[in-house]
Scaffold this motif. Structure first.
Motif, PDB file in Angstrom:
ATOM      1  N   PRO A   1     -10.138  -4.816  -1.621  1.00 40.24           N
ATOM      2  CA  PRO A   1      -8.684  -4.976  -1.473  1.00 40.24           C
ATOM      3  C   PRO A   1      -8.108  -4.025  -0.405  1.00 40.24           C
ATOM      4  CG  PRO A   1      -9.280  -4.977  -3.785  1.00 40.24           C
ATOM      5  CD  PRO A   1     -10.538  -4.613  -3.028  1.00 40.24           C
ATOM      6  N   SER A   2      -7.332  -4.591   0.524  1.00 41.61           N
ATOM      7  CA  SER A   2      -6.809  -3.784   1.630  1.00 41.61           C
ATOM      8  C   SER A   2      -5.917  -2.660   1.113  1.00 41.61           C
ATOM      9  CB  SER A   2      -6.035  -4.662   2.614  1.00 41.61           C
ATOM     10  OG  SER A   2      -4.949  -5.274   1.961  1.00 41.61           O
ATOM     11  N   THR A   3      -5.293  -2.892  -0.038  1.00 39.38           N
ATOM     12  CA  THR A   3      -4.432  -1.841  -0.595  1.00 39.38           C
ATOM     13  C   THR A   3      -5.278  -0.640  -1.060  1.00 39.38           C
ATOM     14  OG1 THR A   3      -4.456  -3.200  -2.578  1.00 39.38           O
ATOM     15  CG2 THR A   3      -2.446  -3.229  -1.284  1.00 39.38           C
ATOM     16  N   ASP A   4      -6.541  -0.898  -1.474  1.00 46.58           N
ATOM     17  CA  ASP A   4      -7.440   0.218  -1.826  1.00 46.58           C
ATOM     18  C   ASP A   4      -7.757   1.042  -0.581  1.00 46.58           C
ATOM     19  OD1 ASP A   4      -7.418  -0.852  -4.312  1.00 46.58           O
ATOM     20  OD2 ASP A   4      -9.541  -1.440  -4.368  1.00 46.58           O
TER      21      ASP A   4
ATOM     22  N   ASN B   1      -5.575  -9.980   3.353  1.00 46.76           N
ATOM     23  CA  ASN B   1      -6.351  -8.771   3.052  1.00 46.76           C
ATOM     24  C   ASN B   1      -6.654  -7.933   4.300  1.00 46.76           C
ATOM     25  OD1 ASN B   1      -7.370  -7.254   0.883  1.00 46.76           O
ATOM     26  ND2 ASN B   1      -9.466  -7.866   1.363  1.00 46.76           N
TER      27      ASN B   1
END
Ligand SMILES: Cc1ncc(COP(=O)(O)O)c(C=O)c1O
Length: 398
Positions: A338-341, A359
């Motif tokens: 996940p790009s937010t990770d 993503n």
């Protein structure tokens, strides 16, 4: 207690007290390297001396007078943009959404005043983002942003990005023009192939439509040319700009050919703040830097070097990254986790980035990024990537 500041953003728990170049500092002395530039907006970085001096000097003279009077700074800025682009005339406003909204109004009005009042629809694209006003939400067409805000504003038809057959099929008796981002930003740094922009131009010419480009994010030097469409060698009928145009001071603009611009006359469109002396002083200062010989070439070169380093990183950590895309200093890192990770891991390493659709993690640093800061950003990104390697991949590597 309900927050006094309306909670329309899921903000990181970080407040910056000051900035310098590509760096932002918190009150407690932590330093962050800014590869987000306030969502591709702080084009000259933070506290750029030429920009801050221009704003301070103008603020001390006169900030706002309204568009009831001549504004020499606006006339000069418009002339410089006209001289540097396809445009014959420029309208200044306050944001990207407002620029797009005005651009669509201009297209509709041009049709109405050339005996084609039934032509009011714009062909738009899946994955687009054009802003948050009611009409621009409909132009964006993404249910995620539209939900709960009532019926869509009529007049926007969506087809897949890059699909010319779909575009041609969507052209009908009510079509007035095509609204497209040369590189979709929020959609995930998705670039239209050059031939697609050229084919859109050809279709517009064939059917008597207007080609309106949303360069709010990809314009004003971000991709290594003043506007992204220049790289496809096309001449649009209108282009919207905002974000980087005044280096972080709120401003938007519609650049248009005379054919379109002549349809907005006194009373047909307006704004209280748009193009006021302060905003124009900021934008003229930004333009001083952007138009310095060699500056845009340096943006392209810095972008290409960063792109190459990021490609190496993708190959080095395929468990975390799936690819790199974009142009100049508008770069998308396609994530395999996940790009937010990845964004959170970057934050842990003191690196600011911006998530986008598909993503993708956006790397959109100030256009003034130095080689040393680019290298420092890469070092932080490598450390962040290591934090994101999934446990199963680590176990397999042992
Ligand atoms: C391509 C594009 N168009 C329009 C907008 C809206 O601009 P603003 O937020 O200034 O209204 C954005 C903002 O992200 C954008 O990226």
């Amino acid at each position: 207690m309900f927050p006094a500041l309306m909670p329309t953003y899921a903000r990181a728990d970080l407040a910056f007290e000051r900035g310098e170049g590509a760096w932002l500092m918190t009150a407690d002395g932590r330093r962050f390297l800014d590869f987000g530039a306030g969502i591709a907006t702080s084009s000259l970085g933070h506290a750029h001396p030429h920009l801050t001096a221009a704003i301070a000097a103008q603020a001390a003279r006169v900030m706002h007078v309204s568009n009831l009077y001549r504004i020499p700074g606006a006339e000069r800025l418009a002339q410089r943009l006209v001289d540097a682009t396809f445009a014959d005339s420029v309208f200044f406003c306050n944001s990207g959404a407002e620029a797009n909204e005005g651009m669509v109004k201009m297209v509709r009005r041009a049709m109405a005043e050339t005996n084609r009042p039934g032509r009011y629809r714009m062909i738009c694209f899946e994955g687009a983002f054009h802003g948050r006003t009611l009409a621009m939400l409909s132009a964006t067409g993404n249910e995620k942003y539209l939900a709960g805000f009532g019926p869509r504003v009529d007049g926007f038809d969506h087809v897949p990005f890059g699909n010319m057959n779909a575009v041609r099929n969507a052209i009908g008796a009510e079509t007035a023009g095509i609204l497209v981002e040369p590189i979709q930003g929020e959609g995930g740094v998705r670039a239209a192939p050059e031939f697609f922009l050229r084919d859109l131009r050809a279709a517009c010419d064939e059917f008597g439509l207007f080609l309106a480009l949303d360069e709010v994010q990809c314009g004003m030097g971000r991709t290594g040319t003043l506007f992204a469409h220049e790289q496809a060698g096309i001449v649009p009928d209108a282009v919207s700009a905002a974000k980087g145009i005044a280096g972080g001071f709120p401003m938007g603009a519609i650049l248009a050919t005379e054919t379109l611009a002549k349809h907005l006359r006194p009373g047909s469109h307006g704004t209280t703040f748009g193009g006021n002396p302060l905003a124009c002083a900021a934008a003229n200062a930004v333009l001083d830097v952007l138009l310095t010989p060699g500056f845009l070439a340096q943006v392209a070169a810095r972008g290409a070097a960063l792109h190459a380093s990021l490609t190496d990183l993708v190959h080095a950590v395929p468990e975390v990254f799936a690819g790199v895309r974009g142009q100049g200093l508008m770069i998308g890192l396609v994530c395999a986790v996940p790009s937010t990770d990845v964004q959170s891991a970057c934050l842990e390493e003191g690196l600011l980035t911006v998530a986008a659709g598909e993503n993708v993690l956006r790397i959109v640093p100030p256009l003034t990024l130095t080689e040393a800061d680019a290298a420092e950003g890469m070092a932080r990104l490598r450390r962040a990537a290591r934090r994101c390697v999934p446990a199963h991949a680590l176990a397999a590597a042992k």
